[in-house]
Every structure is written in structure tokens, then in C-alpha cells.
Design a protein around this motif. Structure first.
Motif, PDB file in Angstrom:
ATOM      1  N   LYS A 278      -6.863   4.372   5.985  1.00 27.31           N
ATOM      2  CA  LYS A 278      -8.017   3.878   5.101  1.00 27.31           C
ATOM      3  C   LYS A 278      -7.761   3.157   4.053  1.00 27.31           C
ATOM      4  CE  LYS A 278     -11.692   6.288   2.630  1.00 27.31           C
ATOM      5  NZ  LYS A 278     -12.337   7.778   2.491  1.00 27.31           N
ATOM      6  N   ARG A 279      -6.739   3.362   3.135  1.00 26.27           N
ATOM      7  CA  ARG A 279      -6.343   2.716   2.248  1.00 26.27           C
ATOM      8  C   ARG A 279      -5.774   1.299   2.418  1.00 26.27           C
ATOM      9  NH1 ARG A 279      -2.079   4.843   0.044  1.00 26.27           N
ATOM     10  NH2 ARG A 279      -1.869   6.916   1.461  1.00 26.27           N
ATOM     11  N   GLN A 280      -5.074   1.414   3.766  1.00 20.43           N
ATOM     12  CA  GLN A 280      -4.785  -0.008   4.096  1.00 20.43           C
ATOM     13  C   GLN A 280      -5.847  -0.832   4.303  1.00 20.43           C
ATOM     14  OE1 GLN A 280      -1.736  -0.854   7.556  1.00 20.43           O
ATOM     15  NE2 GLN A 280      -3.653  -0.696   8.449  1.00 20.43           N
ATOM     16  N   GLN A 281      -6.891  -0.230   5.103  1.00 17.39           N
ATOM     17  CA  GLN A 281      -8.019  -1.101   5.384  1.00 17.39           C
ATOM     18  C   GLN A 281      -8.658  -1.760   4.141  1.00 17.39           C
ATOM     19  OE1 GLN A 281      -8.771  -2.316   8.264  1.00 17.39           O
ATOM     20  NE2 GLN A 281      -7.302  -1.298   9.434  1.00 17.39           N
ATOM     21  N   GLU A 282      -8.725  -1.012   3.081  1.00 16.64           N
ATOM     22  CA  GLU A 282      -9.287  -1.121   1.876  1.00 16.64           C
ATOM     23  C   GLU A 282      -8.751  -2.439   1.225  1.00 16.64           C
ATOM     24  OE1 GLU A 282      -9.504   2.280  -0.404  1.00 16.64           O
ATOM     25  OE2 GLU A 282     -11.228   3.065   0.584  1.00 16.64           O
ATOM     26  N   LYS A 283      -7.269  -2.343   1.333  1.00 20.10           N
ATOM     27  CA  LYS A 283      -6.463  -3.434   0.739  1.00 20.10           C
ATOM     28  C   LYS A 283      -6.570  -4.522   1.548  1.00 20.10           C
ATOM     29  CE  LYS A 283      -3.789  -3.270  -2.387  1.00 20.10           C
ATOM     30  NZ  LYS A 283      -3.973  -3.545  -3.884  1.00 20.10           N
TER      31      LYS A 283
ATOM     32  N   VAL B 168       0.901  -1.120   0.110  1.00 17.41           N
ATOM     33  CA  VAL B 168      -0.070  -0.065  -0.084  1.00 17.41           C
ATOM     34  C   VAL B 168       0.914   1.149   0.157  1.00 17.41           C
ATOM     35  CG1 VAL B 168      -1.980   1.294   1.093  1.00 17.41           C
ATOM     36  CG2 VAL B 168      -1.747  -1.327   1.259  1.00 17.41           C
ATOM     37  N   GLU B 169       0.922   2.076  -1.073  1.00 13.25           N
ATOM     38  CA  GLU B 169       1.732   3.090  -1.118  1.00 13.25           C
ATOM     39  C   GLU B 169       1.539   4.328  -0.311  1.00 13.25           C
ATOM     40  OE1 GLU B 169       1.575   4.493  -5.240  1.00 13.25           O
ATOM     41  OE2 GLU B 169       2.679   2.634  -6.171  1.00 13.25           O
TER      42      GLU B 169
ATOM     43  N   ASP C 152      -4.983   9.055   6.523  1.00 11.43           N
ATOM     44  CA  ASP C 152      -5.426   8.466   4.871  1.00 11.43           C
ATOM     45  C   ASP C 152      -4.868   7.066   4.593  1.00 11.43           C
ATOM     46  OD1 ASP C 152      -5.993   9.386   2.075  1.00 11.43           O
ATOM     47  OD2 ASP C 152      -3.943   9.266   1.760  1.00 11.43           O
ATOM     48  N   TYR C 153      -3.413   7.032   5.232  1.00 17.59           N
ATOM     49  CA  TYR C 153      -2.783   5.536   4.917  1.00 17.59           C
ATOM     50  C   TYR C 153      -3.764   4.508   5.298  1.00 17.59           C
ATOM     51  CZ  TYR C 153       0.290   1.845   4.795  1.00 17.59           C
ATOM     52  OH  TYR C 153       0.887   0.539   4.486  1.00 17.59           O
TER      53      TYR C 153
END
Length: 352
Positions: A229-234, A207-208, A226-227
Motif C-alpha cells: 500500500k505504501r509502495q503504491q502511494e509512493k 519506501v521503508e 501494508d508495504y
């Protein structure tokens, strides 16, 4: 110089072995071991009558140095030094307790993770065992094979494993899961571990935008909202096909990050297993309970930060080696001499 080996309640590891007792004798240490409540076969094999068993009371009255795997409440002691894992980040009152006893605590879990200290790193030794056992426990609970099987009755797909955190425990978990025939993916905020994950046969999930600090000592670091959130999605996406998740993420001095949410768990197939190695600091799932197995929506969640204790003979041998290598650094002319200009010693000394 008498070294007393103390037992820690609820822990099975004994921080001594026959080989280390001989090495300690060469340093000028006379070793005595707290007598067990009952005979233990693996311990007899480990010690082989190389040091006498005595009462706890005698050790506290006569030992000059104490060695254990954890802290336990003691009455008055003769010793000036106590070598153990005191976990001062998790037990902020520990320095006051040691000061009150008039004893200097040398905490093995505070030794910096630098090249020169690798031979003393009890955290890495125990984490390696924990990563291995985590996969075995998951395989035992999982209601399906780990490897792909092709039989006359039909083909069975391999188990899919997601490892969160590619430190020592995570890398051992990856290696063990691959040996059992699982298909492994691994996630870590540190992109530098990608090569290690792939060398073990795992696929690196990235996750970038992660905060990636090289000075974190192998621990996770706090990430931006923000990170997260993207981590949870991945993770929710990858968990949808995971039969097993092994979590290892810890923040030094803070509660473990809640990485596995209700959404992630709801995406896992029925019968899946999560093994949470960060349970003692709150766990990486919202449902983790330390030292317990809980079932949520058909998913088994094991909370256990001390899985190394389930392999006490190997864990004791490694722990004893780590402790001896530290003692070899601080014992000069048959007595402890603390050179506080040495970063290993200055970090390990937590009071006094």
C-alpha cells in the motif's frame, strides 16, 4: 565429443561464436551448427566459417551434447546432455519431457548467483542488454527529447525516468538514461542498492519497511500488504512526473508483482512510455501484454522480456562466453563429468 548448436524458435540469439568454437575445440568438442533458413550477415561475422552448418535432423542423430538458448520440442535424440535455459519454475513439466527423451537437462538460468559463477550468468548478461535497449525503445517512442536543450527557440526540460528494480537490468537502464541526459529516479525494495543507484547518477526512492532478503538471487521477494500500500502511494506520487518508467521486478517461480496500477498510469503525463521487462511472467503493470505494444489513456506500454534478442550479435557473443565457462567446469578429459557436490552443477542439473 560432438556439440550440436540448436536454434530456438522465435529467438534470434545463437549461443556460439568463433572465439568460443576455438576454445571448445581445445576441450575436445567438435562443434556443428544448425543451418539457418536464410543467410544472416551478423551471424556470418560472428561465426566466420569456424564450424559447419548441418541440418537439425543430423544434429539430433549425431550430437553427444546439445546447446541452445531455450527449450523446443524434439523428437528422439542421440545426445545425453542438453545445455539451455529451461526455466523449470515457469515450465514445471520440463523435467518430465527431458526424462521422456532420455536426456539430462543442464539449465543455465538455474546457476546460483554467486561470485564463482558470475562468468556463467546468462541471466545477468541478457539483463544488461535488456536494460540498455529498454531505454532506447522508450526514447524512440517518447514524443520529446531526453536531454535538456537550450536553443534560440526556447528551453526544453530533460525527460524524467523512473526505474523500478535496481538489479542488473535496472542499473543498466539507469546508466543509459543518464547518458541520454534524462533525470533518473530508481526504486528497489533492497536498500543495499542505494549506493549503486547514486553512483550512476540516479536518485534512490525508498519506501521503508521492505522485506529485504540477501538470498533472493537478485529477484524481488513477496512484500506485506501494508508495504504494498505504501509502495503504491509512493509510486503514484513519483509517476506523476515520469515521462518513462522501466520495470524489471520478478518473483522467482511466481507471477511478476503488479506494481504499476491504473492509478499510477493515470498520474503519468500524456505521451509517457512504460517498458515492462517482466512481461513473460505476467508483467509489472495491469495492462502489460507480452511481446506487444499497447496504449492506455495515451500511455504506451511495451511488454518485452527478451529485448536482448534485438541485439543478437552482442547477445550471442556474451551467451556463448557464459555457456563455454559452464562447459569448462563440467568437461573433463573430453567428456562431461558432473560433480554434484559442486553447487553450480547441482543447481543446473534439473533432471536425470
Amino acid at each position: 565429443m560432438k556439440l550440436g548448436i540448436l536454434r530456438t524458435p522465435a529467438r534470434t540469439i545463437l549461443p556460439i561464436s568463433q572465439k568460443v568454437i576455438k576454445k571448445l575445440s581445445d576441450l575436445g568438442a567438435e562443434v556443428v551448427i544448425e543451418k539457418p533458413e536464410s543467410s544472416v550477415n551478423w551471424e556470418e561475422s560472428l561465426i566466420q566459417n569456424s564450424a559447419p552448418y548441418v541440418s537439425r535432423e543430423e544434429i539430433l542423430k549425431t550430437a553427444d551434447i546439445l546447446l541452445s538458448v531455450g527449450y523446443s520440442e524434439l523428437e528422439s535424440v542421440n545426445a545425453r546432455y542438453w545445455i539451455s535455459e529451461f526455466q523449470p519454475f515457469n515450465q514445471p513439466d520440463i523435467t518430465g519431457k527431458l526424462d521422456a527423451m532420455g536426456i539430462t537437462g543442464l539449465s543455465l538460468d538455474m546457476i546460483p548467483r554467486i561470485s564463482r559463477a558470475q562468468s556463467m550468468d546468462v541471466l545477468s548478461s541478457m539483463a544488461s542488454i535488456a536494460g540498455y535497449k529498454a531505454v532506447l525503445q522508450a526514447a524512440d517512442l517518447l514524443p520529446r527529447y531526453f536531454p535538456m536543450m537550450i536553443t534560440a527557440a526556447g528551453s526544453i526540460r530533460p525527460a524524467r525516468v523512473l526505474v523500478i528494480g535496481a538489479g542488473v537490468a535496472g542499473l543498466q537502464a539507469i546508466a543509459t538514461a543518464r547518458r541520454l541526459g534524462g533525470v533518473v529516479e530508481a526504486f528497489d525494495t533492497r536498500s543495499a542498492v542505494k549506493e549503486e543507484v547514486e553512483s550512476l547518477g540516479g536518485k534512490f526512492v525508498e519506501v521503508e519497511g521492505a522485506t529485504d532478503r540477501s538470498d533472493s538471487g537478485g529477484y524481488a521477494v513477496e512484500q506485506s500488504e501494508d508495504y504494498k500500500k505504501r509502495q503504491q502511494e509512493k509510486l503514484a506520487e513519483r509517476a506523476s512526473g515520469a515521462d518513462v518508467i522501466i520495470t524489471t521486478a520478478q518473483l522467482r517461480g511466481k507471477p511478476a508483482p503488479k506494481i504499476i496500477t491504473e492509478e499510477v498510469i493515470s498520474n503519468m503525463p500524456p505521451g509517457a512510455v512504460i517498458v515492462d521487462l517482466a512481461a513473460s511472467t505476467g508483467g509489472n503493470t495491469i495492462y502489460t501484454e507480452n511481446n506487444k505494444l499497447v496504449a492506455i489513456e495515451g500511455i504506451s506500454i511495451i511488454g518485452d522480456s527478451y529485448l536482448a534478442d534485438s541485439m543478437p550479435q552482442t547477445a550471442s557473443e556474451l551467451y556463448a562466453n557464459n555457456a563455454f565457462n559452464f562447459m569448462e567446469l563440467i568437461v573433463k578429459e573430453k567428456e562431461i563429468q558432473l560433480d554434484l557436490d559442486d553447487e553450480i552443477i547441482s543447481n543446473a542439473k534439473i533432471n536425470g
